[in-house]
Design a protein around this motif. Structure first.
Motif, short mmCIF file in Angstrom:
data_model
loop_
_atom_site.label_atom_id
_atom_site.label_comp_id
_atom_site.label_asym_id
_atom_site.label_seq_id
_atom_site.Cartn_x
_atom_site.Cartn_y
_atom_site.Cartn_z
N ARG A 283 0.91 -1.09 0.08
CA ARG A 283 0.07 -0.02 0.07
C ARG A 283 0.73 1.29 -0.08
NH1 ARG A 283 -4.36 -0.46 4.81
NH2 ARG A 283 -2.70 0.35 5.63
N LEU A 284 0.92 2.02 -1.01
CA LEU A 284 1.76 3.14 -1.01
C LEU A 284 1.61 4.29 0.07
CD1 LEU A 284 3.76 4.38 -2.92
CD2 LEU A 284 2.08 5.66 -4.34
N LYS A 285 0.32 4.22 0.73
CA LYS A 285 0.48 5.11 1.73
C LYS A 285 0.92 4.81 2.91
CE LYS A 285 -3.97 3.34 4.33
NZ LYS A 285 -4.99 3.91 4.65
N ASP A 286 1.68 3.28 2.88
CA ASP A 286 2.52 2.76 3.97
C ASP A 286 3.97 2.88 3.77
OD1 ASP A 286 0.20 2.27 5.55
OD2 ASP A 286 0.11 0.64 4.72
N CYS A 287 4.34 3.44 2.57
CA CYS A 287 5.82 3.29 1.96
C CYS A 287 6.34 4.42 1.67
CB CYS A 287 5.44 2.43 1.00
SG CYS A 287 4.86 0.64 0.93
N LEU A 288 7.53 4.51 1.58
CA LEU A 288 8.50 5.27 0.78
C LEU A 288 9.03 4.41 -0.13
CD1 LEU A 288 10.33 7.36 3.78
CD2 LEU A 288 8.66 8.00 2.18
N TYR A 289 9.43 5.09 -1.18
CA TYR A 289 10.02 4.72 -2.50
C TYR A 289 10.98 5.57 -3.17
CZ TYR A 289 7.21 7.54 -5.45
OH TYR A 289 6.61 8.67 -6.18
N MET A 290 11.87 5.06 -3.89
CA MET A 290 12.86 5.63 -4.73
C MET A 290 13.00 4.84 -6.10
SD MET A 290 16.61 4.87 -3.30
CE MET A 290 17.82 4.25 -4.51
N THR A 291 13.42 5.50 -7.02
CA THR A 291 13.48 4.93 -8.42
C THR A 291 15.09 5.19 -8.87
OG1 THR A 291 12.94 6.97 -9.55
CG2 THR A 291 11.14 5.52 -9.10
N CYS A 292 15.55 4.21 -9.55
CA CYS A 292 16.98 4.30 -10.05
C CYS A 292 17.02 3.55 -11.53
CB CYS A 292 17.99 3.96 -9.05
SG CYS A 292 17.36 1.90 -8.44
N HIS A 293 18.24 3.80 -12.17
CA HIS A 293 18.45 3.09 -13.46
C HIS A 293 19.21 1.89 -13.29
CE1 HIS A 293 16.63 6.68 -15.73
NE2 HIS A 293 17.44 7.15 -14.95
N ASN A 294 20.10 1.71 -12.49
CA ASN A 294 20.84 0.75 -12.00
C ASN A 294 20.68 0.19 -10.37
OD1 ASN A 294 22.08 0.25 -14.54
ND2 ASN A 294 23.20 2.32 -13.99
N ILE A 295 20.66 -1.04 -10.12
CA ILE A 295 20.47 -1.21 -8.83
C ILE A 295 21.67 -1.91 -8.49
CG2 ILE A 295 19.47 -3.71 -9.17
CD1 ILE A 295 17.39 -2.93 -6.78
N SER A 296 22.01 -1.38 -6.95
CA SER A 296 23.27 -1.85 -6.29
C SER A 296 22.98 -1.88 -4.91
CB SER A 296 24.58 -0.88 -6.58
OG SER A 296 25.65 -1.53 -5.80
N GLU A 297 23.44 -2.68 -3.94
CA GLU A 297 23.30 -2.88 -2.60
C GLU A 297 24.37 -3.23 -1.81
OE1 GLU A 297 20.84 -6.47 -1.21
OE2 GLU A 297 20.07 -6.22 -3.16
#
Length: 68
Positions: A49-63
């Protein structure tokens, strides 16, 4: 070029959700004026549920993980 990945922190479940958008989803996202509206359209498919979340977008993913 739209970001390929969405990273969602769901506070209600304590989950970190990583989504790689398909080509079809990328095309669909361009139809929305606001990216949050597009993300709301994915709530049922990815069970958040978007109202319970924070989000980010990215072109490449690294962790990085520490002490897990």
């Amino acid at each position: 070029m739209e970001p390929r990945y969405i990273i969602i922190m769901d506070f209600s479940t304590g989950e970190l959700i990583k989504i790689r958008l398909t080509d079809e989803q990328l095309i669909s996202s361009e139809e929305y004026e606001d990216f949050g509206e597009f993300l709301s359209s994915l709530e049922e498919e990815y069970d958040f549920r978007l109202k319970d979340c924070l989000y980010m977008t990215c072109h490449n993913i690294s962790e990085r993980n520490y002490n897990l």
